[in-house]
Scaffold this motif. Sequence first.
Motif, PDB file in Angstrom:
ATOM      1  N   HIS B  42      33.534  -1.346  30.874  1.00  0.00           N
ATOM      2  CA  HIS B  42      33.046  -0.824  32.153  1.00  0.00           C
ATOM      3  C   HIS B  42      33.424  -1.838  33.236  1.00  0.00           C
ATOM      4  O   HIS B  42      32.973  -2.977  33.201  1.00  0.00           O
ATOM      5  N   GLU B  45      30.948  -4.279  35.014  1.00  0.00           N
ATOM      6  CA  GLU B  45      30.076  -5.157  34.228  1.00  0.00           C
ATOM      7  C   GLU B  45      30.801  -6.457  33.964  1.00  0.00           C
ATOM      8  O   GLU B  45      31.816  -6.469  33.297  1.00  0.00           O
ATOM      9  N   ARG B  86      33.717   1.498  37.522  1.00  0.00           N
ATOM     10  CA  ARG B  86      33.097   1.503  36.208  1.00  0.00           C
ATOM     11  C   ARG B  86      34.001   2.154  35.159  1.00  0.00           C
ATOM     12  O   ARG B  86      34.202   1.638  34.076  1.00  0.00           O
ATOM     13  N   HIS B 129      28.171  -5.734  27.072  1.00  0.00           N
ATOM     14  CA  HIS B 129      27.979  -4.909  28.277  1.00  0.00           C
ATOM     15  C   HIS B 129      26.966  -5.579  29.207  1.00  0.00           C
ATOM     16  O   HIS B 129      26.195  -6.442  28.786  1.00  0.00           O
ATOM     17  N   SER B 131      24.699  -3.698  31.452  1.00  0.00           N
ATOM     18  CA  SER B 131      23.907  -2.670  32.099  1.00  0.00           C
ATOM     19  C   SER B 131      24.774  -1.921  33.107  1.00  0.00           C
ATOM     20  O   SER B 131      25.838  -1.410  32.768  1.00  0.00           O
TER      21      SER B 131
HETATM   22 ZN   LIG Z   1      28.780  -0.999  29.731  1.00  0.00          ZN
END
Ligand SMILES: [Zn+2]
Lengths: 321, 309
Positions: B42, B45, B86, B129, B131
């Motif tokens: 992502h 992140e 993202r 990750h 969040s």
């Molecule tokens: Zn993530």
Amino acid sequence: MEKVIIYELESMYRDSFRVTGYRFGSGEKTMCVVGSMRGNEVQQLYCCSQLVDRLKTLEAKGLINEGRSITVIPCVNPYSMNIGKRFWPTDNSDINRMFPGYDLGETTQRIADGLFKELVGYEYGVQFASYHISGQFTPHVRMMRTGFESVQDAKVFALPYVVLVDPVPFDSGVLNYNWQIWETKAFSLYTQETSRIDRRSAMRVVDSVTRFLNRIGAISYDGKAGYIPDVIEESHLISVQTSEAGIFEPLVEVEAQVNEGDLLARVIDPYEGCVRQEIRASCDGVVFFRHSDPLVYADTVVFRLIPIGEFRFRPAGQDSE
Amino acid sequence: MIEKVVSIQLPVDEELRVVKNRIAPEGLPDDAKRICIVTGTHGDELEGQLVCFELARFLKDNMQHLKGIVDIYPALNPLGIDSITRGIPGFDLDMNRTFPGRKDGSMSEYVAAEIFNDIAGADVCIDIHASNIFLREIPQIRINELTAEELVPLARYMNVDFVWVHSAATVLESTLAYSLNAVGTKTLVAEMGVGMRLTIEYGNQLSKGIISLMAHLGMWDGPIPYVREPIVSVDGKVEYINAAKGGIFVPRIEHWRDVRRGEHLGDIVSPLTGDVLVKIESPCDGLVFTLREYPVVDEGSLIARILKV
Ligand SMILES: [Zn+2]
């Protein structure tokens, strides 16, 4: 006609978020038509506006049949449309992955829940839908094979094709799937465009819904004559991919009939103008889908063809009805 | 050694490259263990970037204790990280819904397949990750209950505060972790901190956890960091608090602390009128392990998750 607010959410910085419906006739929940759910679905919004306009005329002439109620919901996501975003403005979630919704959950789950409470109980459900990748389509009815799907009914729309798809786990949150599970006969209607207006193909689906409403006895007015649709499996469509990235220069339109080996498009070197790839038809077929962005990545499906020839003839009764 | 995992030509004069750093001592036996540290699926992140840096730096300085192969993949979605996106830019697609990918698929499926094949076969993979930009998370490992028996014992070495065992019903099948676990590569998903930021304390905490796990796996014979014992919990013990109204959320408590039932957690306020629209109180005794970081909330936005105690 009655204009109703189906779902409303207050916001700190914007006007309230409203899902608005237009009801025609009264009595039995016969059909609900849902338009744009993502912010780029302007053609789907336009289709609904034209349908509302037509139903208003029919209602004024007394052509909506006694005891039948039809609802049109032109837009489920005005917030995204008004700011040119495809998904939910803050968290980028897709309302069409949130069904059947959850009234105590995240924002888009609540919207899906508020909408779905209205949608449950209709005999027929129609969604003017768009595909997750951008491109043009031959108008068609798309149905998920949930065990509740009715191909006979789908044919009544008289669009050129009825496309059957096996749902994957990813689909468990989409409207069409949940509508069927909750015993509404649900159909997704795809018109040619998504983010730009194409009046011709929009009017085709408006005619198609009008015709359908007539055949199920909801209105006393027949739409323009349609097609005898071919029923095809999505898995039988032939994908044509790029092998190079560059500028995409399509040479055929959707619905065109092509022969194996025909030149469909070229990928052009964006600096030097030379041809990086000639994209040719891998079979005799009809162009069902065409990529529409001017730039293209390698390994992208830029065409989907409906193979014609041996495939066209099928033993009777092979449709899953 | 920096190695190319997959590369693909973009339309206009640019190559997309996913790379890894393989850190391994000379002369390893054929059956040497391999651990993969992956992050950056992502693009918003970033907490994992610090873990990758710390680990690479630390291992380079202490190669004499390394007894296996460490593959560090800091950026599975490099275009996303570079553009604060993202998903995969240009595809409007969450990369963590594309695994295990397809070699003959679209560009994103092809990239996913090459990454997946590169990692598959490792002894352990840690997928880090952070969040998202909305919520702050305490360092935690999330595990699907179907793999809990195998993975919870490993998660205990990771120096996290919390291990959350999810019910199978909420498991997404196309994530990297699910796909790797399905082929026998034990994969732990770490969640910590908040999107678009670095939390230095958490980065150091998880880096130590990785060294301690490596020691357990026999890949590290240097000093073993002290690790904390996590709270291990299941879904039923987690309480969700969602915003009852849109507005500005003002937290009134610190993240990761004990709260009592009825305790004031925060307010949703109106900057226009000066009114408190919603006073948020804890529905139970517990620990606030998720707390909203991004102040603007819609009705329904997640405010906090509380672990009932
Ligand atoms: Zn993530």
